[in-house]
Design an enzyme around this catalytic site. Structure first.
Site, short mmCIF file in Angstrom:
data_model
loop_
_atom_site.label_atom_id
_atom_site.label_comp_id
_atom_site.label_asym_id
_atom_site.label_seq_id
_atom_site.Cartn_x
_atom_site.Cartn_y
_atom_site.Cartn_z
N ASP A 95 -2.63 -2.19 -5.25
CA ASP A 95 -1.81 -2.02 -6.45
C ASP A 95 -0.89 -0.81 -6.21
OD1 ASP A 95 -3.38 0.19 -6.79
OD2 ASP A 95 -4.44 -0.55 -8.56
N HIS A 100 -10.01 -0.46 4.26
CA HIS A 100 -10.13 1.00 4.25
C HIS A 100 -11.50 1.38 4.83
CE1 HIS A 100 -9.28 5.09 3.08
NE2 HIS A 100 -10.55 5.16 2.71
N VAL A 116 3.34 3.51 3.44
CA VAL A 116 3.10 3.43 1.99
C VAL A 116 3.87 2.21 1.48
CG1 VAL A 116 3.45 4.58 -0.23
CG2 VAL A 116 2.80 5.92 1.79
C1 GAR Z 1 -9.05 1.06 10.79
O1 GAR Z 1 -10.23 1.83 10.87
C2 GAR Z 1 -8.63 0.90 9.34
O2 GAR Z 1 -9.70 0.77 8.46
C3 GAR Z 1 -7.90 2.19 9.11
O3 GAR Z 1 -7.15 2.40 10.30
C4 GAR Z 1 -7.87 1.82 11.40
C5 GAR Z 1 -6.93 0.91 12.16
O4 GAR Z 1 -7.53 0.41 13.34
N1 GAR Z 1 -7.06 2.13 7.94
C6 GAR Z 1 -6.89 3.14 7.10
O5 GAR Z 1 -7.37 4.23 7.27
C7 GAR Z 1 -6.02 2.81 5.90
N2 GAR Z 1 -6.13 3.85 4.90
P1 GAR Z 1 -6.96 -0.87 14.09
O6 GAR Z 1 -5.46 -0.66 14.29
O7 GAR Z 1 -7.71 -0.89 15.38
O8 GAR Z 1 -7.25 -2.09 13.23
#
Ligand code: GAR
Length: 207
Positions: free
Chosen positions: A147, A110, A93
């Site tokens: 934000d 996201h 966070v």
């Molecule tokens: C991705 O799908 C990203 O969008 C998500 O975590 C994954 C990380 O994958 N992020 C969230 O859920 C943020 N709220 P990665 O480490 O292979 O890039």
């Protein structure tokens, strides 16, 4: 040249997409100054090392208080004179102080079409589990500025992805990454690096 810090927690496929896009010229005017992970075992750190990018683990576990951890994170970004912070699968966070110090200079990827399946508790696979539970036919990904809320900042880019009848959370997660995340995150960075994104009245304008 825009100096990027990429914050990660896990596999780092989005980090890899940024590294590749810089290498192949899809992102111009930007370089990764530093990769920071809150998790020392994140494969993303290995990806950074393989590409010769400086990487550090800054974990809350290694500090006596949350404040000390947050201070170290912010100090590191300021010391390295980072222009844009990219949250690429970062599960920390973001402290309010950091949002103030980097106003409209932190972006996040996201894995849904915000405002669906976002906010507190929606991260990683959970997002896709909920999308399948609700039975949506279209999902996707969103890049937005960060934000002080959770997933509430101005939206920069979105891309839709079709849900298939046989999808599992894992298969949907992979398709959303391949068809949306790995495309729109590098694209958003390139737009910002080339001065094409403005925030007006809480919304972005892309020129
Ligand atoms: C991705 O799908 C990203 O969008 C998500 O975590 C994954 C990380 O994958 N992020 C969230 O859920 C943020 N709220 P990665 O480490 O292979 O890039």
């Amino acid at each position: 040249m825009l100096k990027l810090a990429v914050l990660v927690s896990g596999g780092g496929t989005n980090l890899q997409a940024i590294i590749d896009a810089i290498e192949n010229g899809a992102i111009t005017n930007a370089k990764i100054e530093l990769v920071i992970s809150n998790n020392k075992n994140a494969f993303a750190l290995e990806r950074a090392a393989r590409s010769g990018i400086p990487a550090r683990c800054i974990s809350p576990r290694d500090y006596n208080s949350r404040e000390q951890f947050e201070e170290e994170l912010l100090e590191t970004l300021l010391e390295r004179q980072v222009d844009l912070v990219v949250l690429a699968g970062c599960l920390v966070v973001i402290p309010e102080k950091m949002v103030d110090a980097f106003k409209n200079r932190i972006i996040n990827i996201h894995p849904s079409l915000i405002p669906s399946f976002c906010g507190t508790g929606y991260y990683g696979l959970k997002v896709h589990e909920e999308a399948l539970r609700r039975g949506v036919k279209i999902t996707g990904a969103t890049v937005h500025f960060v934000d002080k809320g959770t997933d509430t900042g101005p939206i920069i880019l979105q891309k839709a992805v079709e849900v298939q009848p046989e999808d599992t959370p894992a298969s949907l997660q992979l398709r959303v990454m391949q068809e949306a995340e790995w495309k729109i995150l590098p694209r958003a960075i390139d737009l910002i690096a080339n001065g094409r994104v403005e925030v007006r009245d809480g919304r972005t304008v892309i020129r």
